[in-house]
Design a protein around this motif. Structure first.
Motif, short mmCIF file in Angstrom:
data_model
loop_
_atom_site.label_atom_id
_atom_site.label_comp_id
_atom_site.label_asym_id
_atom_site.label_seq_id
_atom_site.Cartn_x
_atom_site.Cartn_y
_atom_site.Cartn_z
N ARG A 230 1.02 -1.14 -0.05
CA ARG A 230 -0.07 -0.01 0.05
C ARG A 230 0.98 1.27 -0.07
N LEU A 231 0.62 2.00 -0.96
CA LEU A 231 1.41 3.36 -1.14
C LEU A 231 0.77 4.35 -0.20
N PHE B 183 3.71 -0.54 -8.78
CA PHE B 183 2.96 -1.44 -7.95
C PHE B 183 1.46 -1.83 -8.24
N SER B 184 1.06 -1.39 -9.40
CA SER B 184 -0.04 -1.91 -10.18
C SER B 184 0.13 -3.28 -10.46
N LYS B 185 1.29 -3.56 -10.59
CA LYS B 185 1.72 -5.06 -11.66
C LYS B 185 2.24 -6.08 -10.36
N THR B 186 1.91 -5.83 -9.02
CA THR B 186 2.33 -6.77 -8.22
C THR B 186 1.40 -8.32 -8.00
N ARG B 187 1.96 -9.33 -7.76
CA ARG B 187 1.47 -10.39 -7.78
C ARG B 187 0.01 -10.54 -6.96
N GLN B 188 0.18 -9.97 -5.69
CA GLN B 188 -1.05 -9.90 -4.98
C GLN B 188 -1.39 -8.33 -5.22
N GLN B 189 -2.80 -8.08 -5.53
CA GLN B 189 -3.32 -6.57 -5.66
C GLN B 189 -2.73 -5.91 -4.57
N SER B 190 -2.32 -4.82 -5.07
CA SER B 190 -1.78 -3.65 -4.23
C SER B 190 -2.71 -2.33 -4.26
N GLY B 191 -2.76 -1.59 -2.96
CA GLY B 191 -3.36 -0.36 -2.97
C GLY B 191 -2.75 1.07 -2.83
N VAL B 192 -3.47 1.86 -2.48
CA VAL B 192 -3.04 3.27 -2.30
C VAL B 192 -3.96 3.76 -1.21
N ILE B 193 -3.28 4.58 -0.11
CA ILE B 193 -4.05 5.04 0.91
C ILE B 193 -4.11 6.46 0.74
N VAL B 194 -5.45 6.94 0.61
CA VAL B 194 -5.54 8.27 -0.11
C VAL B 194 -6.63 9.17 1.07
N HIS B 195 -6.43 10.31 0.86
CA HIS B 195 -7.06 11.43 1.72
C HIS B 195 -7.93 12.29 0.59
N SER B 196 -7.18 12.74 -0.37
CA SER B 196 -7.84 13.62 -1.29
C SER B 196 -8.74 12.92 -2.36
N LYS C 56 -5.30 19.23 -8.69
CA LYS C 56 -5.15 18.80 -10.27
C LYS C 56 -3.86 18.94 -10.48
N GLU C 57 -3.25 19.98 -10.42
CA GLU C 57 -1.94 20.35 -10.77
C GLU C 57 -0.76 19.28 -10.31
N HIS C 58 -1.11 18.71 -9.40
CA HIS C 58 -0.08 17.73 -8.55
C HIS C 58 -0.18 16.35 -9.29
N LEU C 59 -1.16 16.22 -9.96
CA LEU C 59 -1.61 14.76 -10.32
C LEU C 59 -0.47 14.30 -11.57
N ALA C 60 0.18 15.05 -11.97
CA ALA C 60 1.18 14.76 -13.27
C ALA C 60 2.52 14.39 -12.44
N ASP C 61 2.69 14.53 -11.23
CA ASP C 61 3.99 14.21 -10.41
C ASP C 61 4.52 12.84 -11.13
N LYS C 62 5.73 13.00 -11.51
CA LYS C 62 6.22 11.67 -12.29
C LYS C 62 6.52 10.66 -11.22
N LYS C 63 7.19 11.01 -10.33
CA LYS C 63 7.85 10.03 -9.20
C LYS C 63 6.52 9.40 -8.67
N CYS C 64 5.49 9.88 -8.20
CA CYS C 64 4.43 9.27 -7.65
C CYS C 64 3.49 8.34 -8.59
N ASN C 65 3.72 8.82 -9.86
CA ASN C 65 3.05 8.18 -11.08
C ASN C 65 3.61 6.83 -11.43
N ASP C 66 5.09 6.75 -11.30
CA ASP C 66 5.82 5.97 -11.73
C ASP C 66 5.58 4.55 -10.66
#
Length: 303
Positions: free
Chosen positions: A83-84, A108-121, A93-103
């Motif tokens: 979980r990220l 981690f969208s390709k892990t053997r066991q499905q992974s996730g993201v902990i979000v607030h926004s 919306k301007e922050h959504l293009a951040d390369k590091k976070c998108n990478d």
């Protein structure tokens, strides 16, 4: 998303996916090689965390230097969900293009066991839902939803696989018991919070972390709660009105149909995180063996 258990198995969500990579590199082989050391009624539901300097990061400032691909290999080797922790509350919306976070999301969208993201926004949640549909979403405790009706409304949102309950609601047993089983399966309890139960500035504390992750030069947050200057103490957390111990889990929460429990600790040291692993997962008669193995194999020095 990871399967929700209908049996009496506890899924622990453990801190330090990146931050305590070295600790888990020693602990995980031990855990899977010697399952007899650990309680049969629990397993590892996920490891959560984030590398340092993540724009989308929130909750705690990370000091991790672990390599992302090494972390990915670790969770794949043990078939674990990652979980990220992208719980920054102030994203636009301007922050959504951040390369590091998108990478990281792509990786981690390709892990053997499905992974996730902990979000607030909600801005980030909507973006992730459309761009990385393989990642499940977890509603962060940084939302500070201390009103039970607001918590229930969060549970009813279809975009979240799990909702981390504010620790002030942990002991609302009657209202928690009235939840449907589907809602109970989505409920995740924060067990070992040390923050003062009456704290009125918790949301502000998280917002300062969010600002710092956005690169804003803001003063450090100074908590005014009693004994806050001493920092985190597990012994203090155990006395917190919202604390959930293993006896509570076995005798109260499991019988009522709950199975997901989150352990705090990303901002702490590996030695105290090991104590959490010993307390929540390890049989008392094997705790010394586990402690020795981790300390000696990792050559861990306390000072």
């Amino acid at each position: 998303m990871p399967m929700h258990s209908t049996d009496k198995v506890v899924h622990y969500h453990l801190p330090g996916l990146f931050e305590f990579f070295d600790l888990y590199s020693v602990f995980l082989p031990l855990y899977y090689r010697h399952r007899e050391y650990f309680y049969e009624w629990c397993n590892i539901g996920s490891l959560y965390g984030a590398p340092c300097d993540c724009l989308w990061g929130g909750g705690r400032i990370s000091s991790s230097t672990a390599d992302s691909k090494s972390v990915l290999n670790m969770v794949n080797e043990y078939n674990l969900s990652a979980r990220l922790t992208f719980s920054n509350s102030l994203l636009t919306k301007e922050h959504l293009a951040d390369k590091k976070c998108n990478d990281l999301c792509s990786l981690f969208s390709k892990t053997r066991q499905q992974s996730g993201v902990i979000v607030h926004s909600d801005v980030l949640a909507e973006y992730l839902h459309h761009v990385y549909p393989n990642l499940y979403l977890v509603s962060s405790t940084t939302k500070v939803l201390t009103d039970f009706d607001l918590f229930k409304a969060e549970l009813d949102r279809s975009d979240f696989a799990y909702v981390v309950l504010d620790f002030r609601l942990n002991k609302e047993i009657e209202r928690l018991n009235d939840l449907s089983q589907f809602q109970k399966d989505k409920t995740e309890f924060l067990c070992n919070e040390c923050c003062n139960f009456e704290c009125k500035t918790r949301r502000l504390c998280y917002e300062v972390v969010s600002l710092k992750n956005l690169g804003k030069a803001v003063p450090d947050f100074r908590c005014s709660s009693p004994d806050s200057e001493k920092g985190y103490r597990f012994s203090k957390a155990m006395k917190n009105a919202g604390f959930i111990g293993i006896q509570d889990i076995q005798e109260t929460y499991i019988p009522k149909g709950f199975s997901n429990f989150k352990i705090e600790g990303r901002g702490l040291g590996s030695a105290i995180v090991l104590e959490f692993l010993l307390y929540y997962m390890t049989k008392p008669e094997h705790q010394l063996e586990v402690r020795e193995a981790v300390y000696l194999d990792a050559m861990l020095d306390l000072f």
